[in-house]
Scaffold this active site. Structure first.
Site, PDB file in Angstrom:
ATOM      1  N   GLN A  55       0.830  -1.204   0.000  1.00 34.18           N
ATOM      2  CA  GLN A  55       0.000   0.000   0.000  1.00 34.18           C
ATOM      3  C   GLN A  55       0.859   1.247   0.000  1.00 34.18           C
ATOM      4  O   GLN A  55       2.076   1.200   0.193  1.00 34.18           O
ATOM      5  CB  GLN A  55      -0.925   0.000   1.223  1.00 34.18           C
TER       6      GLN A  55
ATOM      7  N   HIS B  56       0.406   5.701   1.076  1.00 34.46           N
ATOM      8  CA  HIS B  56      -0.424   6.772   1.631  1.00 34.46           C
ATOM      9  C   HIS B  56      -0.076   8.089   0.945  1.00 34.46           C
ATOM     10  O   HIS B  56       1.081   8.320   0.561  1.00 34.46           O
ATOM     11  CB  HIS B  56      -0.200   6.905   3.136  1.00 34.46           C
TER      12      HIS B  56
ATOM     13  N   GLU C 204       4.259   7.684   8.614  1.00 39.76           N
ATOM     14  CA  GLU C 204       4.253   6.787   9.762  1.00 39.76           C
ATOM     15  C   GLU C 204       5.638   6.220  10.034  1.00 39.76           C
ATOM     16  O   GLU C 204       6.570   6.387   9.239  1.00 39.76           O
ATOM     17  CB  GLU C 204       3.271   5.636   9.528  1.00 39.76           C
TER      18      GLU C 204
ATOM     19  N   HIS D  88       4.757   0.206   0.762  1.00 40.05           N
ATOM     20  CA  HIS D  88       5.235  -0.586   1.892  1.00 40.05           C
ATOM     21  C   HIS D  88       4.254  -1.692   2.241  1.00 40.05           C
ATOM     22  O   HIS D  88       3.097  -1.692   1.815  1.00 40.05           O
ATOM     23  CB  HIS D  88       5.436   0.307   3.118  1.00 40.05           C
TER      24      HIS D  88
ATOM     25  N   ARG E 296      -4.455   0.686  -1.714  1.00 38.90           N
ATOM     26  CA  ARG E 296      -3.970  -0.689  -1.750  1.00 38.90           C
ATOM     27  C   ARG E 296      -3.506  -1.037  -3.166  1.00 38.90           C
ATOM     28  O   ARG E 296      -4.222  -0.811  -4.144  1.00 38.90           O
ATOM     29  CB  ARG E 296      -5.100  -1.614  -1.299  1.00 38.90           C
TER      30      ARG E 296
END
Length: 344
Positions: free
Chosen positions: A116, A118, A135, A193, A213
């Site tokens: 996926q 972001h 993250e 990642h 995804r």
């Protein structure tokens, strides 16, 4: 509101603990019990959201942490934000919807998570409903041979990955790292990642649940494939390499382990009965996490708060002066501070 407590206590900021929000996942398991979580029987729990304040999640509903200690017990974190304001935040900027700007969670991966990506700030600005997400992961446990996928393999273009995702497996197009307990992995927005099977991790991120995804390992695990978002992902995947994994030197007791434009993470390795003062008093609120052991958090004018294994604590800005943390036993303590908006 009727409260049977000392007059004014509800208006005096104090360190907050929260009820975990358990999230079932097809790739989840039961190892979050090792972090003190009470799991429902027969349900694969993949995530425990320790501190959350999202207007909307990938499942559509909002998600806000409920305070579990002190005068505000039973109330959502947003109540503390509204009541205490800058005494809680200390200049930390809220998310655009007025929520707390971080999401802190634990993840138990018994199968690979989807590959996926972001979105970054530029994509989020142009696409309503999308929020930037950056993250980092801290590996608490890892089975032998467990792998983390982080970034594209050498020479691979985003278009190569998207094309392969339409027709076959993608693992060989990704940069693979061994999952090493005690190691940090920084995952900037735009970095493709996936957590590999066999890991138990802590995750600290900006307040967002926007995920595109790319590949879902459906054939490998014999499960129904979930919706892919290849067009969106193609606009977000970056080609540059993410930061290399970081771990404290074996002889180090503390140090900064992750720096992002949004937050900075420090790790403290504490021995039983050791006391530290982990923050300066001239900055915003702090997040504390005990990924092993337990500590007592002491602030001026408030009752001590016990931070047990797997707990997360939000320390208000006006409690930082005089903050002391004493290890009850040998403990790994994670401390998160927020960076100035000029760094974003």
């Amino acid at each position: 509101m009727d409260i049977d407590i000392e007059t004014g206590a509800i208006d005096r900021p104090y360190p907050l603990l929260f009820q975990p929000i358990l999230v079932d996942k097809v790739w989840g398991g039961d190892r979050l019990e090792r972090l003190g979580k009470t799991l429902p029987p027969g349900v694969a729990i993949g995530e425990s959201w320790e501190l959350a304040d999202l207007e909307v999640t990938s499942r559509g509903a909002s998600a806000g942490s409920i305070i579990r200690n002190g005068a505000l017990a039973g109330r959502p974190i947003r109540d503390a934000i509204h009541r205490w304001g800058d005494a809680l935040l200390g200049g930390v900027e809220l998310a655009e919807w007025g929520g707390f700007p971080a999401l802190v969670k634990y993840l138990d991966a018994t199968q690979h998570l989807s590959v996926q990506v972001h979105p970054d700030a530029d994509y989020a600005l142009l696409h309503e409903g999308a929020n930037l997400k950056s993250e980092c992961w801290y590996v608490i446990e890892a089975e032998a041979g467990a792998t983390l996928y982080l970034g594209l393999a050498e020479g691979v273009k985003p278009s190569d990955l998207i094309a392969r995702a339409r027709t076959g497996t993608v693992a060989d197009l990704l940069q693979a790292y061994e999952a090493v307990p005690g190691t940090w992995y920084n995952v900037p927005s735009g970095t493709v990642h996936a957590l590999g099977a066999g890991v138990l991790v802590a995750e600290i991120q900006t307040a967002s649940d926007t995920t595109f995804r790319v590949y879902d390992w459906a054939e490998e695990y014999g499960r129904s494939g979930r919706t892919l978002h290849l067009e969106e992902a193609a606009q977000c995947i970056r080609e540059d390499k993410p930061p290399q994994p970081v771990a404290l030197d074996p002889v180090a007791r503390d140090g900064v382990v992750v720096r992002t434009p949004f937050f900075t993470v420090s790790e403290f390795r504490m021995e039983g009965r050791e006391t530290i003062e982990p923050t300066a008093a001239d900055a915003g609120c702090r997040i504390l996490m005990a990924t092993s052991g337990s500590v007592e958090v002491r602030t001026v004018g408030n009752e001590p708060v016990t931070l047990s294994l797997g707990d997360t604590c939000l320390v208000p800005a006006n409690c930082l002066s005089g903050l002391e943390v004493e290890a009850i036993d040998d403990t790994v303590l994670i401390v998160v501070r927020f960076n100035d908006s000029d760094d974003h």
